[in-house]
Scaffold this motif. Structure first.
Motif, PDB file in Angstrom:
ATOM      1  N   GLU A 129     -30.278   5.263 -10.800  1.00 25.16           N
ATOM      2  CA  GLU A 129     -29.460   6.343 -10.248  1.00 25.16           C
ATOM      3  C   GLU A 129     -29.478   7.558 -11.178  1.00 25.16           C
ATOM      4  N   ASP A 132     -33.068   9.105 -11.131  1.00 25.76           N
ATOM      5  CA  ASP A 132     -33.490   9.418  -9.767  1.00 25.76           C
ATOM      6  C   ASP A 132     -34.779   8.705  -9.382  1.00 25.76           C
ATOM      7  N   LYS A 181     -25.233   7.660  -5.479  1.00 26.62           N
ATOM      8  CA  LYS A 181     -26.282   8.664  -5.673  1.00 26.62           C
ATOM      9  C   LYS A 181     -27.673   8.039  -5.781  1.00 26.62           C
ATOM     10  N   ARG A 183     -30.940   6.619  -4.473  1.00 22.54           N
ATOM     11  CA  ARG A 183     -31.698   6.666  -3.222  1.00 22.54           C
ATOM     12  C   ARG A 183     -32.170   5.250  -2.882  1.00 22.54           C
ATOM     13  N   THR A 204     -28.156   9.449   0.955  1.00 26.38           N
ATOM     14  CA  THR A 204     -29.049   8.837  -0.030  1.00 26.38           C
ATOM     15  C   THR A 204     -29.636   7.526   0.464  1.00 26.38           C
TER      16      THR A 204
END
Length: 369
Positions: A129, A132, A181, A183, A204
């Protein structure tokens, strides 16, 4: 665009967000078929034997794929394994690796090293997270052992291949709640309830839909080993929900073929049938065929299948979620009834052969512009 009457359609090259390219001879056979299907960018699954669990293994695998077919962009993934640490995630991010694929232990091909308890990986998910990276979920739970018998109303519902996906969905909701957050992609959605669960989540969370799930139901794979995959195709209502999701998802669902080649001997002639449907050489064409049949059956309306929808589902929406661009600007031209699915995929110098989905049938032809 009048889809049902269009003799040809020009589209940007497709992005396939879920492919199995295997290794060794099998990889030599199937990797060149990516472009045959109208695709020039793929997200590669890591469930080799042994699984791809280190950055070094992952980059070396990408190099092998590039050597076979250099005109494809390979996005790479690691296999979620007990040896994966937050440090591994940081190293992977720096090396340009895209995500991590989670397989519940034992649910499908080469998943014996998969996840038993997701909570043990919370530190890994937290790091993903932060940096990313994408978490790809094979959304099923293992079936209840055949020798296990429920004996009272208090016992949990037995899990079979028919309800394994719905039984997993609370796990998806928990992960999304704890890591809002992060994805997350619920791979190869096969049920209406899976689609609805993805929609309930924040932006997300997305889902992939395969070409074969858009046309198959239970009766199809029950009598055909070449249509048997995990997750299995479900009811006509589930199939129709998937078709509607393609045209009405507003970007929440996109193509991930889960094309999974197996040697023809693994699909027939052995004690157990290998789970996997091979669609790579006709990836885009098979989606168009399914949408055409959906219109003919009244599940979709002619106006539902627009050029915007096709460009989105076949590439744009997946690239947007993954945060990647199609760098070459290539286009493909699809011509109705100008292609034919081969009966058997074979190659000189390669001993393995693969039988593709809908072998021998006429489909759309693909030409690179």
């Amino acid at each position: 665009m009048n889809f049902t009457k269009a003799a040809e359609i020009e589209l940007p090259a497709a992005f396939d967000a879920h492919v199995h390219l295997r290794d060794g001879e099998m990889s030599q056979l199937v990797t060149p078929t990516i472009r045959h299907g109208g695709v020039n960018q793929v997200y590669v699954m890591p469930n080799l034997v042994p699984p791809v669990t280190t950055v070094k293994q992952c980059l070396e695998y990408r190099d092998r794929l590039r050597a076979i077919e250099p005109n494809v962009d390979y996005l790479m993934s690691l296999y979620l394994h007990e040896t994966i640490t937050p440090g591994t995630i940081r190293e992977a991010k720096k090396a340009g690796i895209t995500g991590v694929k989670s397989y519940p232990a034992g649910v499908t091909t080469n998943s014996s090293s998969g996840v038993v308890d997701y909570a043990t990986f919370y530190p890994v998910f937290s790091e993903m997270e932060k940096v990313d990276m994408i978490l790809n979920l094979h959304g099923e739970v293992p079936s209840t052992p055949a020798h296990s018998h429920t004996s009272s109303a208090k016992d949990a519902t037995a899990i079979t291949i028919l309800n394994a996906e719905p039984a997993f969905l609370p796990t998806l909701l928990t992960l999304h709640s704890k890591f809002p957050k992060l994805r997350i992609i619920l791979e190869h959605c096969s049920t209406a309830v899976a689609l609805e669960t993805v929609r309930k989540c924040g932006p997300t969370v997305a889902g992939t839909i395969t070409a074969h799930h858009l046309s198959l139901i239970i009766d199809d794979w029950a009598g055909d080993p070449f249509a048997f995959c995990k997750p299995v195709a479900k009811t006509p209502e589930d199939r129709d929900a998937l078709l509607r999701a393609v045209v009405r998802s507003q970007g929440r669902f996109f193509l991930g073929t889960d094309s999974a080649p197996h040697a023809s001997t693994k699909k027939r002639g052995e004690d157990k049938i290998a789970a996997g449907v091979f669609t790579q050489p006709n990836a885009v064409a098979l989606v168009l065929d399914a949408l055409q049949v959906g219109i003919e059956r009244g599940v979709l309306k002619e106006g539902d299948v627009t050029k915007e929808v096709l460009e989105g589902f076949l590439g744009g929406w997946g690239r947007a979620f993954y945060g990647v661009k199609e760098g070459k600007g290539e286009t493909i031209v699809l011509r109705r009834s100008a292609g034919k699915v081969v009966n058997v995929l074979k190659k000189d110098g390669v001993s393995v052969e693969v039988v593709p989905f809908r072998r021998g049938e006429v489909t759309w032809g693909v030409e690179w512009k």
